[in-house]
Design a protein around this motif. Structure first.
Motif, mmCIF file in Angstrom:
data_model
loop_
_atom_site.group_PDB
_atom_site.id
_atom_site.type_symbol
_atom_site.label_atom_id
_atom_site.label_comp_id
_atom_site.label_asym_id
_atom_site.label_seq_id
_atom_site.Cartn_x
_atom_site.Cartn_y
_atom_site.Cartn_z
ATOM 1 N N LEU A 36 39.131 30.829 40.366
ATOM 2 C CA LEU A 36 39.824 31.892 39.634
ATOM 3 C C LEU A 36 38.844 32.968 39.155
ATOM 4 O O LEU A 36 39.172 34.160 39.175
ATOM 5 N N VAL A 40 38.886 36.945 39.980
ATOM 6 C CA VAL A 40 38.912 38.012 38.973
ATOM 7 C C VAL A 40 37.708 38.938 39.100
ATOM 8 O O VAL A 40 37.833 40.157 38.955
ATOM 9 N N SER A 47 38.508 38.779 46.300
ATOM 10 C CA SER A 47 39.386 38.375 45.198
ATOM 11 C C SER A 47 40.759 37.964 45.725
ATOM 12 O O SER A 47 41.333 36.978 45.272
ATOM 13 N N PHE A 51 42.506 34.163 45.385
ATOM 14 C CA PHE A 51 43.844 33.921 44.849
ATOM 15 C C PHE A 51 44.784 33.367 45.919
ATOM 16 O O PHE A 51 45.732 32.649 45.600
ATOM 17 N N VAL A 87 49.098 38.557 42.925
ATOM 18 C CA VAL A 87 47.704 38.952 42.673
ATOM 19 C C VAL A 87 46.906 38.893 43.971
ATOM 20 O O VAL A 87 46.058 39.755 44.243
#
Length: 95
Positions: A36, A40, A47, A51, A87
């Protein structure tokens, strides 16, 4: 007699679930936090991939536990999966 799709996935997942249960909870939680954090803090394509890994893991666990969950638990886990996928998509799409 042929096994159903769910039974085949559960049988294929059994060794992986046993391995996950053998790992101390702190190590497993730490690995999730690292993935994670990469999601981020890393630049855009990495990224999104981080995710996407989290989304695949959450989706796999959701599929395995679906029949044992109550309706509110299903809705909350679907919300987490949807958020992680959203995300991931935002991270994968170039600016």
């Amino acid at each position: 007699m042929a096994l159903s799709f769910r039974s085949r996935i559960e049988h294929a997942s059994a060794p992986w679930v046993e391995r996950m249960n053998a790992v101390p909870r702190g190590v497993a939680l730490g690995a999730l936090v690292v993935v994670l954090a990469v999601g981020v803090l890393a630049p855009s394509p990495w990224s999104g991939l981080a995710f996407l890994v989290v989304s695949a893991f959450v989706g796999w666990l959701l599929f395995l536990t679906w029949q044992r969950l109550t309706l509110p638990e299903r809705l909350m886990r679907l919300a987490v999966l949807t958020l992680a996928l959203a995300v991931a998509i935002v991270g994968l799409v170039p600016d």
